[in-house]
Design a protein around this motif. Sequence first.
Motif, PDB file in Angstrom:
ATOM      1  N   GLN B  39       9.907 -22.281 -13.640  1.00 44.55           N
ATOM      2  CA  GLN B  39      11.162 -22.329 -12.886  1.00 44.55           C
ATOM      3  C   GLN B  39      11.512 -23.779 -12.584  1.00 44.55           C
ATOM      4  O   GLN B  39      10.647 -24.562 -12.176  1.00 44.55           O
ATOM      5  CB  GLN B  39      11.012 -21.544 -11.578  1.00 44.55           C
ATOM      6  CG  GLN B  39      10.713 -20.061 -11.816  1.00 44.55           C
ATOM      7  CD  GLN B  39      10.437 -19.297 -10.526  1.00 44.55           C
ATOM      8  OE1 GLN B  39      10.045 -19.861  -9.522  1.00 44.55           O
ATOM      9  NE2 GLN B  39      10.624 -17.984 -10.581  1.00 44.55           N
ATOM     10  N   PHE B  40      12.771 -24.140 -12.820  1.00 41.85           N
ATOM     11  CA  PHE B  40      13.248 -25.457 -12.399  1.00 41.85           C
ATOM     12  C   PHE B  40      14.160 -25.288 -11.196  1.00 41.85           C
ATOM     13  O   PHE B  40      14.877 -24.284 -11.076  1.00 41.85           O
ATOM     14  CB  PHE B  40      13.978 -26.162 -13.548  1.00 41.85           C
ATOM     15  CG  PHE B  40      13.053 -26.571 -14.654  1.00 41.85           C
ATOM     16  CD1 PHE B  40      12.332 -27.756 -14.583  1.00 41.85           C
ATOM     17  CD2 PHE B  40      12.853 -25.737 -15.765  1.00 41.85           C
ATOM     18  CE1 PHE B  40      11.445 -28.120 -15.592  1.00 41.85           C
ATOM     19  CE2 PHE B  40      11.966 -26.096 -16.776  1.00 41.85           C
ATOM     20  CZ  PHE B  40      11.270 -27.286 -16.687  1.00 41.85           C
ATOM     21  N   TRP B  46      19.554 -23.949  -6.110  1.00 42.67           N
ATOM     22  CA  TRP B  46      19.565 -23.142  -7.340  1.00 42.67           C
ATOM     23  C   TRP B  46      18.232 -23.194  -8.059  1.00 42.67           C
ATOM     24  O   TRP B  46      17.563 -24.226  -8.093  1.00 42.67           O
ATOM     25  CB  TRP B  46      20.670 -23.609  -8.291  1.00 42.67           C
ATOM     26  CG  TRP B  46      22.036 -23.296  -7.766  1.00 42.67           C
ATOM     27  CD1 TRP B  46      22.915 -24.184  -7.229  1.00 42.67           C
ATOM     28  CD2 TRP B  46      22.665 -22.005  -7.699  1.00 42.67           C
ATOM     29  NE1 TRP B  46      24.060 -23.542  -6.832  1.00 42.67           N
ATOM     30  CE2 TRP B  46      23.942 -22.194  -7.102  1.00 42.67           C
ATOM     31  CE3 TRP B  46      22.285 -20.712  -8.081  1.00 42.67           C
ATOM     32  CZ2 TRP B  46      24.824 -21.138  -6.883  1.00 42.67           C
ATOM     33  CZ3 TRP B  46      23.170 -19.660  -7.860  1.00 42.67           C
ATOM     34  CH2 TRP B  46      24.424 -19.885  -7.273  1.00 42.67           C
ATOM     35  N   LEU B  47      17.913 -22.043  -8.637  1.00 40.37           N
ATOM     36  CA  LEU B  47      16.666 -21.928  -9.393  1.00 40.37           C
ATOM     37  C   LEU B  47      17.005 -21.498 -10.819  1.00 40.37           C
ATOM     38  O   LEU B  47      17.857 -20.627 -11.024  1.00 40.37           O
ATOM     39  CB  LEU B  47      15.771 -20.893  -8.698  1.00 40.37           C
ATOM     40  CG  LEU B  47      14.392 -20.617  -9.284  1.00 40.37           C
ATOM     41  CD1 LEU B  47      13.442 -20.195  -8.159  1.00 40.37           C
ATOM     42  CD2 LEU B  47      14.421 -19.544 -10.352  1.00 40.37           C
ATOM     43  N   TYR B  48      16.338 -22.097 -11.797  1.00 42.67           N
ATOM     44  CA  TYR B  48      16.604 -21.798 -13.210  1.00 42.67           C
ATOM     45  C   TYR B  48      15.332 -21.242 -13.846  1.00 42.67           C
ATOM     46  O   TYR B  48      14.372 -21.977 -14.071  1.00 42.67           O
ATOM     47  CB  TYR B  48      17.064 -23.068 -13.946  1.00 42.67           C
ATOM     48  CG  TYR B  48      18.312 -23.660 -13.308  1.00 42.67           C
ATOM     49  CD1 TYR B  48      19.585 -23.332 -13.781  1.00 42.67           C
ATOM     50  CD2 TYR B  48      18.228 -24.507 -12.198  1.00 42.67           C
ATOM     51  CE1 TYR B  48      20.730 -23.827 -13.167  1.00 42.67           C
ATOM     52  CE2 TYR B  48      19.368 -25.013 -11.589  1.00 42.67           C
ATOM     53  CZ  TYR B  48      20.616 -24.664 -12.076  1.00 42.67           C
ATOM     54  OH  TYR B  48      21.747 -25.154 -11.457  1.00 42.67           O
ATOM     55  N   SER B  69      19.853 -17.986  -7.034  1.00 46.32           N
ATOM     56  CA  SER B  69      19.547 -18.722  -5.800  1.00 46.32           C
ATOM     57  C   SER B  69      18.034 -18.752  -5.600  1.00 46.32           C
ATOM     58  O   SER B  69      17.359 -17.755  -5.827  1.00 46.32           O
ATOM     59  CB  SER B  69      20.128 -18.025  -4.576  1.00 46.32           C
ATOM     60  OG  SER B  69      21.492 -17.832  -4.738  1.00 46.32           O
ATOM     61  N   ALA B  70      17.542 -19.889  -5.122  1.00 53.89           N
ATOM     62  CA  ALA B  70      16.131 -19.962  -4.742  1.00 53.89           C
ATOM     63  C   ALA B  70      15.955 -19.148  -3.463  1.00 53.89           C
ATOM     64  O   ALA B  70      16.817 -19.166  -2.586  1.00 53.89           O
ATOM     65  CB  ALA B  70      15.743 -21.414  -4.514  1.00 53.89           C
ATOM     66  N   GLU B  71      14.833 -18.424  -3.375  1.00 52.24           N
ATOM     67  CA  GLU B  71      14.681 -17.495  -2.244  1.00 52.24           C
ATOM     68  C   GLU B  71      14.008 -18.096  -1.015  1.00 52.24           C
ATOM     69  O   GLU B  71      14.101 -17.555   0.073  1.00 52.24           O
ATOM     70  CB  GLU B  71      13.838 -16.285  -2.685  1.00 52.24           C
ATOM     71  CG  GLU B  71      14.616 -15.300  -3.519  1.00 52.24           C
ATOM     72  CD  GLU B  71      13.697 -14.451  -4.388  1.00 52.24           C
ATOM     73  OE1 GLU B  71      12.474 -14.497  -4.195  1.00 52.24           O
ATOM     74  OE2 GLU B  71      14.227 -13.760  -5.275  1.00 52.24           O
TER      75      GLU B  71
END
Lengths: 244, 244
Positions: B39-40, B46-48, B69-71
């Motif tokens: 994950q980036f 934001w998470l990719y 979205s990052a949690e």
Amino acid sequence: MNRFFVDPTAIHENSVDIPDETASQIRKVLRLKEGTRVQFLDNHGWLYESVIHYTDPKNITAEIIKKRSAEGEPACAVSLYIGLTQREKFEWILQKCTEAGVSKIIPMITERSLLRKTTDITGKKERWEKILKEASEQCGRGSIPKLSDPLSFHEAVKAGSLADKALFCWEDEKQKTLREILEPLHSTTSNISLMVGPEGGFSTEEAALAQEAGWSTVTLGKRIYRMETAAIASVILTLYELER
Amino acid sequence: MNRFFVDPTAIHENSVDIPDETASQIRKVLRLKEGTRVQFLDNHGWLYESVIHYTDPKNITAEIIKKRSAEGEPACAVSLYIGLTQREKFEWILQKCTEAGVSKIIPMITERSLLRKTTDITGKKERWEKILKEASEQCGRGSIPKLSDPLSFHEAVKAGSLADKALFCWEDEKQKTLREILEPLHSTTSNISLMVGPEGGFSTEEAALAQEAGWSTVTLGKRIYRMETAAIASVILTLYELER
């Protein structure tokens, strides 16, 4: 204020027999002066406000001024079942969870524990009990948390399930929160078991076994804690809920 | 799952330009294989979800599978004003409070701080920011907590008082609890200041100054925490109340 645990037999009506080790700490390390107020604790919940006197430069006595309940004891006994890990981290857990109010710490060996054999900790118990005692003195506890001999995961699951409530802190549990489980309990619960896994977490099989034995899986929140952070967070939050 | 913060400019529609340092970590330290999911994070929430590919043994690219979205970000921004202290303890506070969900850490120099001069920490900021970044990656945060330059106590009191609520954690406050103050707030508060003193605590004058500036004194409970334990406990409990 300096606090010292002593054996209950050392406490008389108006005075405390200061053990040699404590006397030497008072004299040489802390260098407390004649007339300094200190507190002695009997590890049974009583605190003795006292004043130290020097009968000669090498001899200290303690006069009891007042006996009262120690204030730092939690309202509910929390037993923490925690994966054995490297020494420094484990000692940190002992110290911090004592401050947080834990009553008993039970090291255990799980599938992914870094330490695999109970013999790995032979000889450490005395050192660990000293950490628990000093942390208890520092933070104002009325009794020193107990340290159990290490258990296997199976033994730990069985032993901990006997508490009023047994909570299995698990990163794969995304729904059930501590609050949900603890809020309805607070006035009626006298003991709680908490289980926190090692660095690599619990396996799915371990979680299933614990659930079968009556443990409730629980999340500590949406951020992933390291094992030592999970240990202290679980104790802090459990007592925060139960000491309402 | 491995997570890596990268600059937002490194993120394209379907791929991530992996910075050299991260590439070398993936290749040499973690030894992740072709096709591994990672994950980036762009440090803006934001998470990719991505998959890594080796174009040759020394060249890695990352293909973005999904943006979300990052949690791990807290519902409320907590700024921790904390007495400067010895390096090891301070670094521990940085790491653990990041896991607990702090948004900003402001070191300060109080009357009883062990470190007295801001020059004492020259050169440490880069190291400390690395600790914050790595802890954020490890625990699943969507952004890295900010580290402020050290402030004097007076500057800290003034800056922190601008938050929706400013809480002064004080061992001499025996009545007002975090719960009492935070429970009525939870849905309307977007930022909170917490102030935690050094090893020797705050002086009475400091507490008075903070109160005049609008800080509420608060107890963290009946046990006396070490400064580092108070830091993590205050952040854990504040977010526990506000993330209901």
